[in-house]
Design an enzyme around this catalytic site. Structure first.
Site, PDB file in Angstrom:
ATOM      1  N   HIS A 373       0.787  -1.230   0.000  1.00 47.28           N
ATOM      2  CA  HIS A 373       0.000   0.000   0.000  1.00 47.28           C
ATOM      3  C   HIS A 373       0.812   1.270   0.000  1.00 47.28           C
ATOM      4  CE1 HIS A 373      -4.192  -1.330   0.358  1.00 47.28           C
ATOM      5  NE2 HIS A 373      -3.659  -2.403   0.926  1.00 47.28           N
ATOM      6  N   LYS A 564      -8.551  14.418   3.355  1.00 48.52           N
ATOM      7  CA  LYS A 564      -7.766  13.190   3.452  1.00 48.52           C
ATOM      8  C   LYS A 564      -6.908  13.297   4.701  1.00 48.52           C
ATOM      9  CE  LYS A 564      -6.252  14.108  -0.757  1.00 48.52           C
ATOM     10  NZ  LYS A 564      -6.340  12.834  -1.457  1.00 48.52           N
ATOM     11  N   ARG A 565      -6.219  12.229   5.096  1.00 52.86           N
ATOM     12  CA  ARG A 565      -5.323  12.334   6.234  1.00 52.86           C
ATOM     13  C   ARG A 565      -4.316  13.458   6.001  1.00 52.86           C
ATOM     14  NH1 ARG A 565      -5.494   8.520  10.603  1.00 52.86           N
ATOM     15  NH2 ARG A 565      -3.583   9.594  11.215  1.00 52.86           N
ATOM     16  N   LYS A 570       0.884  14.551   0.942  1.00 44.91           N
ATOM     17  CA  LYS A 570      -0.402  14.877   0.335  1.00 44.91           C
ATOM     18  C   LYS A 570      -0.542  16.374   0.043  1.00 44.91           C
ATOM     19  CE  LYS A 570      -2.864  10.907   2.420  1.00 44.91           C
ATOM     20  NZ  LYS A 570      -3.692  10.262   1.382  1.00 44.91           N
ATOM     21  N   THR A 679      -8.240   6.849  -2.982  1.00 47.85           N
ATOM     22  CA  THR A 679      -9.612   6.477  -3.311  1.00 47.85           C
ATOM     23  C   THR A 679     -10.524   7.684  -3.122  1.00 47.85           C
ATOM     24  OG1 THR A 679      -9.832   5.614  -1.063  1.00 47.85           O
ATOM     25  CG2 THR A 679      -9.467   4.004  -2.830  1.00 47.85           C
ATOM     26  N   LYS A 683     -14.045   8.926  -5.133  1.00 47.41           N
ATOM     27  CA  LYS A 683     -15.327   9.288  -4.515  1.00 47.41           C
ATOM     28  C   LYS A 683     -15.795  10.668  -4.969  1.00 47.41           C
ATOM     29  CE  LYS A 683     -13.695   7.084  -0.366  1.00 47.41           C
ATOM     30  NZ  LYS A 683     -13.150   7.453   0.967  1.00 47.41           N
TER      31      LYS A 683
END
Ligand SMILES: *Cc1c(COP(=O)(O)O)cnc(C)c1O
Length: 836
Positions: A373, A564-565, A570, A679, A683
């Protein structure tokens, strides 16, 4: 003894027992007889609970029949092992999948209750950190919908991911005591108790048949207790099981311990034992080598494998033919967290079932599949050997033996390549030896997969290159997906309804059906309806925020969402810096008195959400920075409603379900090469948001599927990132060259957003300008800002924007987790659906 006998002799058939005829009567019966409440004493939570129990009753018949069918047909089963299942609330999902949502709504209305209101009372179980746990949940939904015999196995944490509050702009964590009011969806299974051993030592001897025996003794034992949750497929008869383990003390049974007098010690030991399943580790993409975490991993692996063995042995003749095991069993490892299972299965076969090493190894390596992952080095599990040896002494021996035999093979193929041997070894040498769980997973599995096309290439060509050269056929890609049942049908009822009115409802089980929307993309009337729904959803979100937080959103601005986290890779910080640039542009336009320049600015609401790991200093500081920028921007009358920033507390599955329908722009801006798949990107697109993103993870496939014209791509590619880093990256060059970037960074640096503590955000600036800007924000800024200008320009053309939004949704078929699961089933698991 007498009691037990009686119990065995009475086998009352439950076949003729059926549920109440209407949901209403069942609901009222549970309110009265399960909860002992009448209309005067029942609280809303009682009503939610009674309704959930009534709905659960509707699952039972199918659940039992499904399990009987699997048993009678002796099918091959998929075991999905995951330390996290972020399943979200169940009530709405079960009602949709059983096709009784409308029935429930109407019958509740008849007794004066609103289904939507009761649904809000369900506690969202946070048994996962983010993407990895949510993927496991989407997979369970798809597995059941496809009718694949399968089980999710994990831990029933008493405390899920912490609850995030924002106090004074800072993240504050509070415990998520999710079981406080009970969980109507789980069923405790005290009949499936398994003993799990820890510590102790290995006793070696030769038995009377001359066999060399290893026996793990003097252990400290814990009991694993199963809790089952039904996982219903969509509009079919399949109901699968998610079984989560809770830790219980064995001391309850060990009366001697109490009789020896040390009562207090006995009780405190019991409490200590039960801490194993107490709390989820709140790290996303970060490895923390804590003893308790290792114990969690082995605890759930050991209980799960015992349960799998029990099921395999049931109704099989002695001696058991274990060569048949991989024909009936496939175990998928969701990351390396459950990878001790490889050593544990070897231990069971050799030490307990008496198989030879070679046979045991052949069966074991036929059984496992491993999903990687992340390639972030800080996330790879590397357990300290001394710790591992203390907690799991026999497993360490087995891992050493696996490694010895494996490296012998490598040496034969690549003689004299010491570098290769040390890179591929399961044991990392150094001051402190480490067990590399990724290497163990690759060596012990039949299949190794990444979770997007790019990520799988990086695995083969960089992270696990030596292994790929050695076993090219083991490696494959399974691009992640999401379930459209939760992420469109349930969370966005208005859009679902519009879609179904025009193309029918087959898309709920076959997302490729959405292609039938393409002809409507140019239809003015359809666009109007599409836009009206998004606008309604935006108003709904604005209303919620007004109610809960007292903040006012401009519903005519772009709803620009970054959820998101919180993680540096990110790049929420890139978005925040860009917001400062937008702020400065508005201020400059206002100052110049140029009315047309002001008028030309497209209003934007930048909304963030996401949890930072409690020990992740930088991520927490970035949350504070976002809130500090928001404070300045949102209170500046000159900006008025051209720009607003919000950070929403406690991002979770249920918050996500609120945000997605209202989102217009989806921020997917990780440094290329760092996000395995994502993901969240899927969405948002499925709910009609346009994406601004880098060519990273599944964004690449998003672009390929929806077309380059319908997505906003910017920034360096993964190859260019590597090249730039190789060449020597100097972030200051970019900062000096771009005046807007420099101004924004300097304002943060100079305390413009932290008037009481000018130094507050220095560490952020340091990391960007003096510590190498690891995630290349400076390098990508200009491209990002330009791309955001294109976004704003396009938003002025609402017809074109809407057309692109429709085309996004229409081309999302590939991203259904049904497609992902079919690929796993066909390529890795070799399993077929079973009719129930
Ligand atoms: C989908 C989801 C994630 C994963 O989001 P990414 O953008 O892919 O990192 C994390 N948390 C929750 C609650 C989610 O629903």
């Amino acid at each position: 003894m007498e009691e037990i006998k009686k119990d065995n002799s009475v086998k009352a058939s439950t076949a003729a027992v059926s549920e109440d005829t209407t949901l209403k009567s069942s609901f009222l019966r549970h309110l009265k007889y399960t909860l002992a409440k009448d209309e005067y004493t029942a609280t809303d939570r009682d009503r939610y609970k009674a309704l959930s129990l009534a709905v659960r009753d509707r699952l039972v018949e199918k659940w039992i029949k499904t399990q009987q069918a699997y048993y009678n047909k002796d099918v091959k089963r998929v075991y999905y092992l995951s330390l996290e299942f972020l399943i979200g609330r169940s009530l709405g999902n079960v009602l949709v999948n059983l096709d009784i949502y409308e029935e429930a709504r109407k019958e509740l209305l008849a007794v004066g209750l609103e289904l939507e209101q009761l649904r809000e009372l369900e506690w969202d179980p946070g048994l996962g950190n983010g993407g990895l746990g949510r993927l496991a949940a989407c997979f369970l939904d798809s597995l059941a919908t496809l009718g694949i015999p399968s089980y999710g196995y994990g831990i029933r944490y008493e405390y899920g991911i912490f609850f995030q509050k924002i106090r004074n702009g800072h993240q504050v964590e509070t415990p998520d005591n999710w079981l406080r009011y009970g969980n109507p969806w789980e069923i405790e299974r005290p009949e499936y108790l398994f003993i799990v051993k820890f510590y102790g030592k290995v006793n070696k001897y030769t038995d009377k048949h001359g066999r060399f025996i290893c026996s793990w003794i003097d252990t400290q034992d814990v009991v694993a207790l199963g809790y089952d949750t039904a996982i219903p497929g969509y509009h079919n008869n399949t109901v699968n099981t998610m079984r989560l383990w809770g830790a219980k003390s064995t001391r309850d049974f060990d009366l001697g311990y109490f009789q020896h007098g040390d009562y207090e010690r006995a009780v405190s030991d019991k409490v200590l034992t039960e801490t194993i399943s107490k709390v989820l580790y709140p790290n996303d993409n970060v490895f923390e080598g804590k003893e308790l975490r290792l114990k969690q991993e082995y605890f759930f692996v050991s209980a799960t494998l015992q349960d799998i063995m029990r099921r395999f042995k049931k109704n099989r003749q002695q001696p058991i033919e274990y060569r048949d095991f991989p024909n009936k069993t496939v175990i998928q490892l969701n990351d390396t967290h459950p990878s001790i299972a490889i050593a544990e299965l070897m231990r069971i076969f050799i030490d307990i079932e008496g198989l030879d090493w070679d046979v045991a190894w052949e069966i074991t390596t036929e059984t496992f599949g491993y999903t990687n992952h992340t390639i972030l080095p800080e996330a790879l599990e590397r357990w300290s050997v001394p710790l591992f040896e203390r907690v799991l002494p026999r497993h360490l021996e087995i891992i050493y033996e696996i490694n010895y035999r494996f490296l012998k093979g490598v040496e034969e193929r690549f003689p004299g390549d010491g570098g290769k041997l040390s890179r591929m070894s399961i044991i990392e040498e150094g001051d402190e030896k480490k067990v590399r769980m990724a290497n163990l997973s690759i060596v012990g599995s039949r299949s190794v997969n990444g979770v997007s096309a790019l990520h799988s290439e990086i695995i083969k060509n960089e992270l696990f290159k030596d292994f790929y050269d050695y076993w090219p056929k083991k490696f494959n890609n399974k691009t992640n997906g999401i379930t459209q049942r939760r992420w469109l049908r349930l969370c966005n009822p208005a859009l679902s309804e519009l879609i179904t009115q025009h193309i029918g409802d087959a898309w709920v089980v076959d997302l490729n059906e959405l292609k039938k929307l393409i002809p409507f993309a140019d239809n003015i009337d359809f666009q109007k309806k599409w836009r009206a729904i998004k606008q309604d959803n935006k108003r709904l979100l604005a209303h919620c925020l007004k109610e809960k937080k007292g903040v006012a959103l401009n519903v005519d601005s772009i709803f620009d969402c970054h959820f998101k986290r919180m993680h540096e890779y990110k790049r929420q910080l890139l978005n925040a810096i860009h917001a400062v640039v937008l702020y400065n542009r508005i201020k400059a336009a206002a100052k110049s008195g140029n009315k047309s320049a002001l008028k030309n600015i497209v209003p934007r609401t930048v909304i963030f959400g996401g949890k930072a790991a409690p020990g992740y200093f930088m991520a927490k500081l970035i949350i504070k920075l976002i809130n500090s920028i928001a404070e300045v921007v949102n209170s500046d009358p000159e900006v008025s409603d051209l720009l607003k920033l919000f950070f929403m507390e406690n991002y979770s599955v249920s918050l996500s379900e609120m945000i997605l329908p209202a989102a217009e722009l989806s921020e997917q801006i990780s440094t290329a090469g760092t996000e395995a798949s994502g993901t969240g990107n899927m969405k948002f697109a499925l709910n009609g948001a346009l994406t601004i993103g880098t060519l990273d993870g599944a964004n690449i496939e998003l672009k390929e599927n929806i077309g380059a014209d319908n997505i906003f791509i910017f920034g360096l590619t993964a190859d260019k990132v590597n090249e730039l880093k190789q060449r020597g990256y100097n972030p200051r060059e970019y900062y000096e060259r771009n005046a807007e970037l420099k101004q924004a960074v300097d304002m943060i640096d100079n305390g413009f957003f932290s008037k009481n503590d000018a130094n507050l955000f220095k560490p952020i600036i340091e990391s960007l300008l003096n510590h190498g800007d690891q995630y290349l924000l400076m390098a990508d800024f200009e491209s990002y800002a330009k791309c955001q200008e294109r976004v704003a320009e396009l938003y002025k053309d609402q017809a074109l924007w809407t057309k692109m939004s429709i085309l996004n949704v229409a081309n999302m078929g590939f991203f259904s987790s049904d497609r992902t699961i079919k690929e796993y089933a066909d390529d890795i698991w070799l399993v077929k659906p079973v009719d129930v």
